[in-house]
Design an enzyme around this catalytic site. Structure first.
Site, PDB file in Angstrom:
ATOM      1  CG  HIS A   1      97.957 -26.097 -52.393  1.00 46.63           C
ATOM      2  ND1 HIS A   1      97.973 -25.767 -51.055  1.00 46.63           N
ATOM      3  CD2 HIS A   1      99.086 -26.821 -52.612  1.00 46.63           C
ATOM      4  CE1 HIS A   1      99.061 -26.254 -50.497  1.00 46.63           C
ATOM      5  NE2 HIS A   1      99.759 -26.914 -51.419  1.00 46.63           N
TER       6      HIS A   1
ATOM      7  CG  ASP B   1     101.947 -29.956 -53.460  1.00 46.35           C
ATOM      8  OD1 ASP B   1     101.453 -28.854 -53.142  1.00 46.35           O
ATOM      9  OD2 ASP B   1     102.458 -30.736 -52.638  1.00 46.35           O
TER      10      ASP B   1
ATOM     11  CG  HIS C   1      97.954 -30.571 -49.572  1.00 46.49           C
ATOM     12  ND1 HIS C   1      98.032 -30.953 -50.897  1.00 46.49           N
ATOM     13  CD2 HIS C   1      99.053 -29.793 -49.371  1.00 46.49           C
ATOM     14  CE1 HIS C   1      99.110 -30.441 -51.462  1.00 46.49           C
ATOM     15  NE2 HIS C   1      99.743 -29.725 -50.553  1.00 46.49           N
TER      16      HIS C   1
ATOM     17  NE  ARG D   1     102.626 -27.381 -39.271  1.00 50.35           N
ATOM     18  CZ  ARG D   1     102.387 -27.460 -40.583  1.00 50.35           C
ATOM     19  NH1 ARG D   1     102.031 -26.376 -41.253  1.00 50.35           N
ATOM     20  NH2 ARG D   1     102.507 -28.597 -41.206  1.00 50.35           N
TER      21      ARG D   1
HETATM   22  C1  LIG Z   1     108.048 -26.179 -57.886  1.00 54.40           C
HETATM   23  C2  LIG Z   1     107.158 -25.470 -57.277  1.00 54.40           C
HETATM   24  C3  LIG Z   1     105.910 -26.030 -56.699  1.00 54.40           C
HETATM   25  C4  LIG Z   1     105.183 -24.856 -56.201  1.00 54.40           C
HETATM   26  C5  LIG Z   1     105.662 -23.848 -57.172  1.00 54.40           C
HETATM   27  C6  LIG Z   1     107.151 -24.065 -57.158  1.00 54.40           C
HETATM   28  O1  LIG Z   1     107.842 -23.442 -58.189  1.00 54.40           O
HETATM   29  C7  LIG Z   1     107.714 -23.587 -55.818  1.00 54.40           C
HETATM   30  C8  LIG Z   1     106.648 -23.385 -54.801  1.00 54.40           C
HETATM   31  C9  LIG Z   1     105.614 -24.492 -54.761  1.00 54.40           C
HETATM   32  C10 LIG Z   1     104.327 -24.117 -54.059  1.00 54.40           C
HETATM   33  C11 LIG Z   1     104.346 -24.315 -52.538  1.00 54.40           C
HETATM   34  C12 LIG Z   1     102.988 -23.935 -51.969  1.00 54.40           C
HETATM   35  C13 LIG Z   1     101.798 -24.447 -52.791  1.00 54.40           C
HETATM   36  C14 LIG Z   1     102.045 -24.225 -54.311  1.00 54.40           C
HETATM   37  C15 LIG Z   1     100.801 -24.571 -55.112  1.00 54.40           C
HETATM   38  C16 LIG Z   1     102.513 -22.830 -54.541  1.00 54.40           C
HETATM   39  O2  LIG Z   1     101.861 -21.866 -54.801  1.00 54.40           O
HETATM   40  O3  LIG Z   1     103.877 -22.794 -54.406  1.00 54.40           O
HETATM   41  C17 LIG Z   1     103.280 -24.994 -54.702  1.00 54.40           C
HETATM   42  C18 LIG Z   1     103.653 -24.947 -56.189  1.00 54.40           C
HETATM   43  C19 LIG Z   1     103.136 -26.114 -57.018  1.00 54.40           C
HETATM   44  O4  LIG Z   1     103.041 -27.254 -56.536  1.00 54.40           O
HETATM   45  O5  LIG Z   1     102.869 -25.853 -58.198  1.00 54.40           O
HETATM   46  O1  LIG Z   2     102.813 -26.578 -44.257  1.00 55.22           O
HETATM   47  C1  LIG Z   2     102.398 -27.657 -44.645  1.00 55.22           C
HETATM   48  O2  LIG Z   2     102.261 -28.628 -43.908  1.00 55.22           O
HETATM   49  C2  LIG Z   2     101.971 -27.817 -46.084  1.00 55.22           C
HETATM   50  C3  LIG Z   2     102.960 -27.265 -47.051  1.00 55.22           C
HETATM   51  C4  LIG Z   2     102.490 -27.430 -48.468  1.00 55.22           C
HETATM   52  O3  LIG Z   2     101.459 -27.979 -48.767  1.00 55.22           O
HETATM   53  C5  LIG Z   2     103.312 -26.884 -49.533  1.00 55.22           C
HETATM   54  O4  LIG Z   2     104.353 -26.228 -49.254  1.00 55.22           O
HETATM   55  O5  LIG Z   2     102.933 -27.116 -50.710  1.00 55.22           O
HETATM   56 FE   LIG Z   3     101.316 -28.336 -50.958  1.00 56.22          FE
END
Ligand SMILES: C=C1C[C@]23C[C@@]1(O)CC[C@H]2[C@@]12CCC[C@@](C)(C(=O)O1)[C@H]2[C@@H]3C(=O)O
Ligand SMILES: O=C(O)CCC(=O)C(=O)O
Ligand SMILES: [Fe+2]
Length: 363
Positions: free
Chosen positions: A221, A223, A279, A289
């Site tokens: 994905h 961020d 990533h 982990r």
């Molecule tokens: C601020 C945020 C980024 C995130 C969505 C969130 O509200 C909290 C979780 C974050 C995360 C972590 C894992 C990957 C991701 C794509 C997801 O599904 O939840 C990211 C979200 C993001 O970057 O949009």
């Molecule tokens: O676990 C990791 O190293 C990646 C975490 C990550 O990409 C995320 O929380 O958005």
């Molecule tokens: Fe991420």
């Protein structure tokens, strides 16, 4: 939207079909450690005496990789160790306690797989917990309604961490902006970013996996926000996607380092100059982990668009139309459903770009 399948990871002797991802071996994986040449993940050390050199190194890394390892950031090692200890203790709670705090549909805080998991049929080999660090005392009552000693310790440590991280995020934002030739003092839109930027946190726990080649910890994905600090423990697992040739670069575990990932929004405001890195996280047979993502994003009602000052001679027109952040997050969901890119959905066709770009503004 499919829901994640609950699995008792500790008891699993193999990877069930529900958690088996066929797309994992799309590209080779290469090591990104010291001496890896082209594949060596860039390292930026904030202790470098020359801030211009630091900003230049950050710009290079943000443009070419969309990620780098950050050293010399000033967040004390003992605080990071206490944060990791709290994460471990939280995920070690019995399932019956964690599931009390499950993040419901449309909620932004709680226990469960990250929001992205809802867009895939398969489940990931991980558990997660999302919360707003500025609101940790309220958010974590969901997990610890009695507000006992575990709750207090968790909140105290996360608040101390948030204080240090938020200051660091502002320092880093300043350096990113100066890499673009901007300061918050002379660019109102940049000042607005600094004033309205907010943090959210997502904790990841990746259990040991009996067959790591068939499972994924966190699916690939980007961020969504400006940038993210990733704290990966000394167990590596984060991989960055790089092109030409297409490959996954394994980020080395580096003591004391944060990984900085550029998100979609930094790609938007820099008019495509900073790369939003794709990533993923893989799992291991030998060790579990933990990792932590500290995400910096705008308020839901902010209008985001390329900064005027980010328009350059080679890209004089805005590459994206202005969009309300909430709308963009909706487009990301739509894009995930159809396997598209949300950035493409707001991209302006080259010939349609207005001559005078709209100002980046937040309301
Ligand atoms: C601020 C945020 C980024 C995130 C969505 C969130 O509200 C909290 C979780 C974050 C995360 C972590 C894992 C990957 C991701 C794509 C997801 O599904 O939840 C990211 C979200 C993001 O970057 O949009
Ligand atoms: O676990 C990791 O190293 C990646 C975490 C990550 O990409 C995320 O929380 O958005
Ligand atoms: Fe991420």
């Amino acid at each position: 939207m499919p829901t994640a399948t609950h699995l008792d990871f500790q008891a699993a002797r193999g990877v069930p079909e529900t958690h088996e991802w066929p797309v994992l071996h799309d590209h080779p994986v290469v090591d990104g450690g010291a001496g890896a040449g082209e594949d060596e993940v860039p390292v930026v050390d904030l202790r470098d005496a020359d801030p211009a050199k630091v900003a230049a190194a950050m710009a290079r890394a943000a443009e070419q990789w969309g990620a780098f390892l950050l050293l010399g950031h000033g967040v004390p090692a003992d605080l990071v160790a206490r944060v990791e200890e709290r994460i471990e203790a939280m995920f070690a709670l019995p399932a019956s306690e964690k599931t009390r705090a499950v993040r419901g549909r449309g909620e932004s805080c709680g226990y469960g797989s990250p929001p992205i998991s809802g867009f895939f049929d398969k489940s990931m080999w991980s558990e997660g917990y999302t919360f707003a660090p500025a609101n940790v005392r309220l958010d974590l009552l969901k997990l610890w309604p009695d507000a006992g000693p575990h709750y207090l310790l968790f909140c105290e440590v996360m608040e101390e961490f948030h204080k240090g991280m938020f200051a660091l995020a502002h320092k880093l934002l300043g350096l990113f902006l100066s890499a673009l030739g901007l300061t918050a003092a002379d660019c109102a839109a940049a000042a607005k970013i600094a004033d309205t930027m907010a943090a959210s946190m997502h904790l990841n726990w990746y259990p040991k996996c009996p067959d790591p080649k068939r499972a994924v910890g966190l699916i690939a994905h980007t961020d969504s926000g400006y940038f993210t600090f990733v704290l990966q423990s000394m167990v590596p697992g984060l991989q960055l996607f790089r092109r030409e040739p297409d490959r996954w670069v394994a980020v080395p575990a580096m003591p004391g380092a944060f990984v900085i990932n550029v998100g979609d929004l930094f790609n938007i405001v820099t008019n495509g100059r900073f790369h939003n890195v794709f990533h993923r996280a893989v799992v291991s047979r030998e060790s579990h982990r933990v990792s932590l993502g500290y995400f910096l994003g705008p308020p839901a009602q902010a209008v985001v668009a390329p900064l005027d000052e980010a328009l350059t001679l080679d890209r004089p027109r805005p590459a994206y139309r202005p969009v309300v952040w909430r709308e963009y997050m909706g487009l990301r969901e739509k894009a995930l459903f159809v396997g598209e890119s949300a950035l493409k959905m707001i991209a302006v066709a080259k010939d349609d770009a207005p001559q005078t770009p709209k100002l980046h503004e937040t309301s």
